[in-house]
Write a protein that holds these residues in place. Structure first.
Motif, PDB file in Angstrom:
ATOM      1  N   UNK A 226     -43.301 -16.833 -13.140  1.00  0.00           N
ATOM      2  CA  UNK A 226     -42.190 -16.355 -13.775  1.00  0.00           C
ATOM      3  C   UNK A 226     -42.684 -16.026 -15.111  1.00  0.00           C
ATOM      4  N   UNK A 227     -42.088 -15.169 -15.793  1.00  0.00           N
ATOM      5  CA  UNK A 227     -42.464 -14.789 -17.297  1.00  0.00           C
ATOM      6  C   UNK A 227     -41.666 -15.789 -18.245  1.00  0.00           C
ATOM      7  N   UNK A 235     -33.060 -15.941 -14.057  1.00  0.00           N
ATOM      8  CA  UNK A 235     -32.841 -14.726 -13.260  1.00  0.00           C
ATOM      9  C   UNK A 235     -32.961 -14.866 -11.700  1.00  0.00           C
ATOM     10  N   UNK A 236     -32.723 -13.738 -11.144  1.00  0.00           N
ATOM     11  CA  UNK A 236     -32.724 -13.749  -9.593  1.00  0.00           C
ATOM     12  C   UNK A 236     -33.789 -13.189  -9.079  1.00  0.00           C
ATOM     13  N   UNK A 237     -34.805 -13.951  -8.392  1.00  0.00           N
ATOM     14  CA  UNK A 237     -36.097 -13.494  -8.062  1.00  0.00           C
ATOM     15  C   UNK A 237     -36.427 -13.666  -6.743  1.00  0.00           C
ATOM     16  N   UNK A 250     -33.115 -18.487 -10.301  1.00  0.00           N
ATOM     17  CA  UNK A 250     -33.864 -19.324 -11.317  1.00  0.00           C
ATOM     18  C   UNK A 250     -32.724 -19.665 -12.608  1.00  0.00           C
ATOM     19  N   UNK A 251     -32.776 -20.941 -12.711  1.00  0.00           N
ATOM     20  CA  UNK A 251     -31.548 -21.219 -13.746  1.00  0.00           C
ATOM     21  C   UNK A 251     -32.234 -20.858 -15.013  1.00  0.00           C
ATOM     22  N   UNK A 252     -31.496 -20.565 -16.235  1.00  0.00           N
ATOM     23  CA  UNK A 252     -32.024 -20.458 -17.440  1.00  0.00           C
ATOM     24  C   UNK A 252     -32.557 -21.924 -18.056  1.00  0.00           C
TER      25      UNK A 252
END
Length: 311
Positions: A226-227, A235-237, A250-252
């Protein structure tokens, strides 16, 4: 009979004092690099088999200890003959390419294939004078996909059987094996009466290295890159699973190395039990090159942010 010596430490690029964790990491790195699904270069398949063989020995404390007794004064590819009195044990022929072990491996850890002491036919047929055949054990190597599909696999091996004259001889046997639900790496399958002289044959399942997944019991592990901004903002990945791609939230504020769990995306368990999970380890990847605008934004963030990762 001389065979080519295999320096398993050199093959994996580790020292003889390497820890099991260092050996595991070296193996996983090389397996990903040379796996036939991702590396089509000439010779990569042979290199992959060599890496797998080295790991099969060095990951097992007993095999590693036995290998180390040969001493450190041998070189990769050097002609090798087992020391006098070397005890080999019973070699099981895997048939085809299953296992794919070298003559050196079979010389050190088994009979039937070259130097060392092979178990005699009498050793294989009798068990402590009881008249019952001897139980045998062999490794059955499967791909992760084989395990997920289940079904029937064909296994070939050699065992001792009485010939027409009543004397023991080697005979090749082929059987179809059903993979029961719930088996995983290290599981044992008993084939009653399929060993030498009517003993049982035990298949020890080993899952071959996979370029994207590793197996931990009934759970499957993978890595998601991830970045920094995805990790910070959430984000939703898309995440690859052995059965297809799914979307994971992906939780912040996710930190590097954190493991997220996708329920039920692992291996099947025994009937009635819930499947294992997919464990997703987060790896934060930093861009190596920045555009002028990206650099400008990051510099602005560095001036504005009060975040201190060291305190």
């Amino acid at each position: 009979m001389a065979v080519s010596y295999k320096d398993y430490y050199e093959i994996l690029g580790v020292s003889r004092a390497a820890s099991q964790e260092e050996i595991r990491k070296a193996f996983r790195k090389l397996a990903k690099e040379y796996h036939p699904d991702v590396n089509r270069d000439a010779g990569s398949g042979e290199k992959y088999r060599e890496i797998n063989e080295a790991y099969e020995v060095l990951k097992d404390p007993e095999k590693r200890k036995k290998y180390d007794t040969l001493g450190p004064d041998w070189s990769q590819g050097q002609d090798f003959t087992p020391p006098p009195g070397w005890g080999g044990g019973v070699h099981m022929d895997f048939g085809g390419d299953a296992g794919g072990f070298s003559d050196f491996f079979r010389t050190i850890f088994g009979g039937f294939s070259g130097g060392g002491r092979s178990a005699s036919m009498e050793d294989m047929f009798f068990s402590g004078g009881s008249g019952r055949g001897r139980d045998q054990e062999m490794v059955l190597q499967l791909s992760l996909e084989d395990l997920l599909e289940g079904g029937t696999k064909t296994v070939s091996f050699e065992r001792a059987e009485p010939g027409p004259d009543g004397r023991l001889r080697k005979a090749r046997k082929t059987v179809n094996v059903n993979l029961p639900a719930g088996v995983t790496d290290g599981s044992r399958i008993r084939l009653k009466g399929q060993g030498s002289g009517g003993g049982d044959l035990f298949l020890v399942l080993r899952i071959a290295p996979h370029p994207r997944f590793s197996v931990e019991g009934h759970d499957i592990s993978t890595t998601l890159k991830v970045s920094p901004w995805e990790a910070a903002l959430g984000a939703s990945l898309p995440v690859d699973t052995p059965s297809g791609t799914v979307t994971m939230k992906l939780p912040g504020g996710t930190q590097a190395g954190k493991k997220l769990r996708l329920k039920g995306k692992g291996l099947a368990r025994r009937k009635g039990a819930l499947p294992g999970d997919l464990l997703v380890r987060v790896e934060i990847v930093i861009p190596e090159k920045l555009t002028d605008r990206e650099r400008e934004l990051l510099e602005a963030l560095s001036r504005e942010s009060s975040f201190n990762p060291r305190g």
